[in-house]
Design an enzyme around this catalytic site. Structure first.
Site, mmCIF file in Angstrom:
data_model
loop_
_atom_site.group_PDB
_atom_site.id
_atom_site.type_symbol
_atom_site.label_atom_id
_atom_site.label_comp_id
_atom_site.label_asym_id
_atom_site.label_seq_id
_atom_site.Cartn_x
_atom_site.Cartn_y
_atom_site.Cartn_z
ATOM 1 N N LYS A 13 0.826 -1.216 0.000
ATOM 2 C CA LYS A 13 0.000 0.000 0.000
ATOM 3 C C LYS A 13 0.860 1.267 0.000
ATOM 4 O O LYS A 13 2.072 1.216 0.267
ATOM 5 C CB LYS A 13 -0.926 -0.040 1.221
ATOM 6 C CG LYS A 13 -1.948 -1.185 1.172
ATOM 7 C CD LYS A 13 -2.920 -1.120 2.356
ATOM 8 C CE LYS A 13 -3.950 -2.242 2.288
ATOM 9 N NZ LYS A 13 -4.965 -2.122 3.373
ATOM 10 N N TYR A 53 -12.182 -2.019 -4.031
ATOM 11 C CA TYR A 53 -12.710 -2.267 -2.675
ATOM 12 C C TYR A 53 -14.239 -2.211 -2.627
ATOM 13 O O TYR A 53 -14.808 -1.958 -1.567
ATOM 14 C CB TYR A 53 -12.115 -1.268 -1.689
ATOM 15 C CG TYR A 53 -10.751 -1.660 -1.152
ATOM 16 C CD1 TYR A 53 -10.594 -2.805 -0.353
ATOM 17 C CD2 TYR A 53 -9.626 -0.885 -1.408
ATOM 18 C CE1 TYR A 53 -9.354 -3.154 0.159
ATOM 19 C CE2 TYR A 53 -8.375 -1.234 -0.886
ATOM 20 C CZ TYR A 53 -8.247 -2.372 -0.109
ATOM 21 O OH TYR A 53 -7.021 -2.722 0.410
ATOM 22 N N ASN A 116 -1.876 0.048 6.948
ATOM 23 C CA ASN A 116 -1.386 -1.248 7.417
ATOM 24 C C ASN A 116 -0.512 -1.974 6.399
ATOM 25 O O ASN A 116 -0.403 -3.187 6.413
ATOM 26 C CB ASN A 116 -2.562 -2.109 7.893
ATOM 27 C CG ASN A 116 -3.602 -2.302 6.810
ATOM 28 O OD1 ASN A 116 -3.368 -1.966 5.652
ATOM 29 N ND2 ASN A 116 -4.744 -2.851 7.172
ATOM 30 N N HIS A 119 -2.170 -5.398 1.476
ATOM 31 C CA HIS A 119 -3.460 -6.060 1.239
ATOM 32 C C HIS A 119 -3.191 -7.504 0.849
ATOM 33 O O HIS A 119 -2.196 -7.796 0.189
ATOM 34 C CB HIS A 119 -4.214 -5.376 0.090
ATOM 35 C CG HIS A 119 -5.395 -6.183 -0.392
ATOM 36 N ND1 HIS A 119 -6.635 -6.071 0.189
ATOM 37 C CD2 HIS A 119 -5.505 -7.133 -1.352
ATOM 38 C CE1 HIS A 119 -7.463 -6.923 -0.403
ATOM 39 N NE2 HIS A 119 -6.797 -7.580 -1.344
ATOM 40 N N GLU A 130 -9.563 -10.235 -7.694
ATOM 41 C CA GLU A 130 -8.491 -9.253 -7.479
ATOM 42 C C GLU A 130 -7.288 -9.450 -8.401
ATOM 43 O O GLU A 130 -6.675 -8.461 -8.815
ATOM 44 C CB GLU A 130 -8.035 -9.308 -6.011
ATOM 45 C CG GLU A 130 -9.135 -8.826 -5.062
ATOM 46 C CD GLU A 130 -8.769 -8.960 -3.591
ATOM 47 O OE1 GLU A 130 -7.697 -9.526 -3.279
ATOM 48 O OE2 GLU A 130 -9.554 -8.482 -2.751
#
Ligand code: UDP
Ligand code: MG
Length: 143
Positions: A13, A53, A116, A119, A130
């Site tokens: 990310k 998402y 975080n 993913h 995905e």
């Protein structure tokens, strides 16, 4: 007996790219035995991030999450290994980086519940949605 090879999508990310953690995260994935079948650095538009998402569209964090994911470059990887989906989730650690187990990617490189670091697909169905979001089938040949 060898288990079935499985594919999963991992994204580094924008927070982790910004803190120069690409190499550290890729090293952890390789050490854990994941084959990297595809790897691309890209910038998501807000529309891209919302589409990726979409499963979270009713959640209060959907807008901020999409904004975060579109805030800088990301690195998308198609990974292959026996039990890749559950294995990546284990290596990632808990969604809230502050609660992530020691030795996990999120404990090492994440900041909080939003920023975080990574993913990972959460199921075979998610992986089937995905992986093609970022890679065409012909790019992904087994190693
Ligand atoms: N997220 C957030 N606030 C929350 C829950 C999640 O900002 O309360 C963000 C976080 O970046 C997370 C992503 O939304 O990784 C997707 O949430 P999910 O519950 O699917 O967590 P994950 O599968 O990434 O562990
Ligand atoms: Mg998830």
């Amino acid at each position: 007996m060898a288990g079935l090879k499985e594919r999963t999508l991992c994204i580094i990310k924008p927070d982790a790219v910004a803190k120069k953690a690409i190499g550290g995260i890729v090293a952890m994935l390789e050490k854990e035995g994941f084959d990297i079948l595809g790897l691309r650095m890209i910038r998501l538009t807000m529309d891209d991030a919302m589409a990726f998402y979409v499963v979270h569209k009713e959640r209060p964090f959907y807008g901020p999450l999409a904004q975060f994911m579109a805030s800088g470059p990301i690195v998308a990887m198609a990974l292959e290994k026996e039990g890749a989906i559950a294995g990546l989730r284990r290596l990632m650690g808990a969604t809230d980086s502050r609660k992530a187990e020691e030795g996990t990617i999120r404990a090492k490189f994440g900041t909080d519940i939003e920023r975080n670091a990574v993913h990972g697909s959460d199921s075979p169905e998610s992986a089937r949605f995905e992986i093609p979001f970022f890679f065409s089938q012909s790019d992904l040949q087994p190693m």
